[in-house]
Design a protein around this motif. Structure first.
Motif, PDB file in Angstrom:
ATOM      1  N   ARG A 246       0.850  -1.187   0.000  1.00 16.81           N
ATOM      2  CA  ARG A 246       0.000   0.000   0.000  1.00 16.81           C
ATOM      3  C   ARG A 246       0.890   1.243   0.000  1.00 16.81           C
ATOM      4  N   VAL A 247       0.782   2.018  -1.036  1.00 18.06           N
ATOM      5  CA  VAL A 247       1.661   3.175  -1.202  1.00 18.06           C
ATOM      6  C   VAL A 247       0.882   4.492  -1.291  1.00 18.06           C
ATOM      7  N   LEU A 248      -0.431   4.421  -1.361  1.00 18.66           N
ATOM      8  CA  LEU A 248      -1.244   5.623  -1.479  1.00 18.66           C
ATOM      9  C   LEU A 248      -2.063   5.849  -0.212  1.00 18.66           C
ATOM     10  N   SER A 249      -2.334   7.104   0.074  1.00 21.02           N
ATOM     11  CA  SER A 249      -3.216   7.439   1.186  1.00 21.02           C
ATOM     12  C   SER A 249      -4.657   7.485   0.683  1.00 21.02           C
ATOM     13  N   GLY A 250      -5.584   7.599   1.618  1.00 21.01           N
ATOM     14  CA  GLY A 250      -6.989   7.671   1.244  1.00 21.01           C
ATOM     15  C   GLY A 250      -7.296   8.831   0.301  1.00 21.01           C
ATOM     16  N   PRO A 251      -6.836  10.064   0.605  1.00 21.57           N
ATOM     17  CA  PRO A 251      -7.094  11.188  -0.306  1.00 21.57           C
ATOM     18  C   PRO A 251      -6.477  10.989  -1.687  1.00 21.57           C
ATOM     19  N   GLN A 252      -5.321  10.346  -1.746  1.00 22.56           N
ATOM     20  CA  GLN A 252      -4.693  10.087  -3.045  1.00 22.56           C
ATOM     21  C   GLN A 252      -5.530   9.109  -3.876  1.00 22.56           C
ATOM     22  N   VAL A 253      -6.096   8.102  -3.211  1.00 16.26           N
ATOM     23  CA  VAL A 253      -6.964   7.140  -3.904  1.00 16.26           C
ATOM     24  C   VAL A 253      -8.197   7.850  -4.440  1.00 16.26           C
ATOM     25  N   THR A 254      -8.784   8.733  -3.619  1.00 18.36           N
ATOM     26  CA  THR A 254      -9.964   9.474  -4.042  1.00 18.36           C
ATOM     27  C   THR A 254      -9.651  10.368  -5.241  1.00 18.36           C
ATOM     28  N   ALA A 255      -8.502  11.031  -5.193  1.00 21.42           N
ATOM     29  CA  ALA A 255      -8.113  11.913  -6.295  1.00 21.42           C
ATOM     30  C   ALA A 255      -7.904  11.124  -7.584  1.00 21.42           C
ATOM     31  N   ALA A 256      -7.267   9.969  -7.472  1.00 20.63           N
ATOM     32  CA  ALA A 256      -7.043   9.126  -8.649  1.00 20.63           C
ATOM     33  C   ALA A 256      -8.362   8.653  -9.230  1.00 20.63           C
ATOM     34  N   ASN A 257      -9.292   8.267  -8.374  1.00 22.79           N
ATOM     35  CA  ASN A 257     -10.605   7.823  -8.845  1.00 22.79           C
ATOM     36  C   ASN A 257     -11.354   8.947  -9.551  1.00 22.79           C
ATOM     37  N   ASP A 258     -11.270  10.155  -9.002  1.00 21.67           N
ATOM     38  CA  ASP A 258     -11.959  11.290  -9.610  1.00 21.67           C
ATOM     39  C   ASP A 258     -11.417  11.572 -11.010  1.00 21.67           C
ATOM     40  N   ARG A 259     -10.109  11.506 -11.164  1.00 18.58           N
ATOM     41  CA  ARG A 259      -9.518  11.760 -12.476  1.00 18.58           C
ATOM     42  C   ARG A 259      -9.907  10.681 -13.489  1.00 18.58           C
ATOM     43  N   LEU A 260      -9.943   9.443 -13.027  1.00 17.98           N
ATOM     44  CA  LEU A 260     -10.288   8.346 -13.929  1.00 17.98           C
ATOM     45  C   LEU A 260     -11.758   8.402 -14.326  1.00 17.98           C
ATOM     46  N   ARG A 261     -12.602   8.787 -13.397  1.00 18.17           N
ATOM     47  CA  ARG A 261     -14.027   8.912 -13.732  1.00 18.17           C
ATOM     48  C   ARG A 261     -14.248  10.045 -14.736  1.00 18.17           C
TER      49      ARG A 261
END
Length: 235
Positions: free
Chosen positions: A191-206
């Motif tokens: 696990r290399v990402l934090s919760g906010p980083q995961v959320t940001a990545a998901n937002d960009r992909l969506r």
């Protein structure tokens, strides 16, 4: 009193549903594993018998008998669950869309999107995003999937910078991951990402949009005869 009565009624209504689900799971498992009933019963008898025998030896047959009954039930549940899971994977393996069904049950902390890329041969890539980064799970012909994965990775590199991208090709060949081990493989990734980083990545992909954004995808494996519509965009 009224609340208690309502709670009891809800529990009573739920129990038949659970029993039906267990019975259905047993029937489906028995088709692929005819000996499941004998194996599960044998495990229960052995565990209960061993604890009861120890109870007679040390002079506490009642206590050890009760403990043996509880442990026997637990052992039977564990063995049945594992064999049912193995049978389910055996039935899904080789079917288009089977990996998507597995990804939907990876666990909390993962956001999955089925069929983010597909070609006319029905080679398909699914995407999961979690604290391990982005995982592209591909199923189909390994040779064709390499090109499809490479294109999807280039796209990820442009949209989500500094987010690791992993790829898994489902199969039993060299360098591939069997369907039943996909979930375990993903959960073992660092696990290399934090919760906010995961959320940001998901937002960009969506925001990027997906192949199936305008087309509902049924749950579970896709039918073998399924074809993309003529107007569908292929990647």
């Amino acid at each position: 009193m009224a609340r208690k009565a309502n709670s009891d009624s809800a529990d009573a209504a739920a129990n038949p549903g659970r029993l039906k689900q267990i019975a259905l799971t047993y029937k489906m498992t028995r088709k692929a594993d005819p000996k499941v009933g004998l194996v599960v019963a044998g495990v229960g008898i052995v565990v209960f018998g061993a604890l009861l025998a120890i109870g007679f030896l040390i002079g506490y047959p009642v206590y050890l008998g009760i403990l043996g009954f509880v442990l026997a039930f637990l052992a039977m549940a564990i063995v049945f669950g594992r064999r049912a899971e193995r049978a389910a994977f055996g039935q899904m393996e080789g079917q288009p869309g089977a990996a998507a069904a597995v990804l939907q049950n990876v666990g909390r902390g993962w956001s999955t999107t089925p069929a983010v890329a597909m070609n006319r041969n029905q080679d398909v890539i699914h995407r999961a995003v979690g604290k391990a980064g982005i995982v592209l799970v591909a199923e189909g012909n390994p040779n064709r999937l390499k090109t499809l994965l490479a294109a999807e990775k280039r796209k990820m590199a442009r949209i989500v910078v500094d987010v690791p991208v992993h790829d898994i090709i489902v199969g039993n060949g060299e360098g591939q991951v069997p369907l039943k081990k996909v979930r375990t493989t993903m959960l073992k990734m660092p696990r290399v990402l934090s919760g906010p980083q995961v959320t940001a990545a998901n937002d960009r992909l969506r925001a990027m949009g997906d192949l199936m954004s305008n087309m509902p995808l049924p749950k579970g494996p896709m039918p073998k005869g399924m074809r993309m519509p003529r107007g569908g965009k292929m990647r």
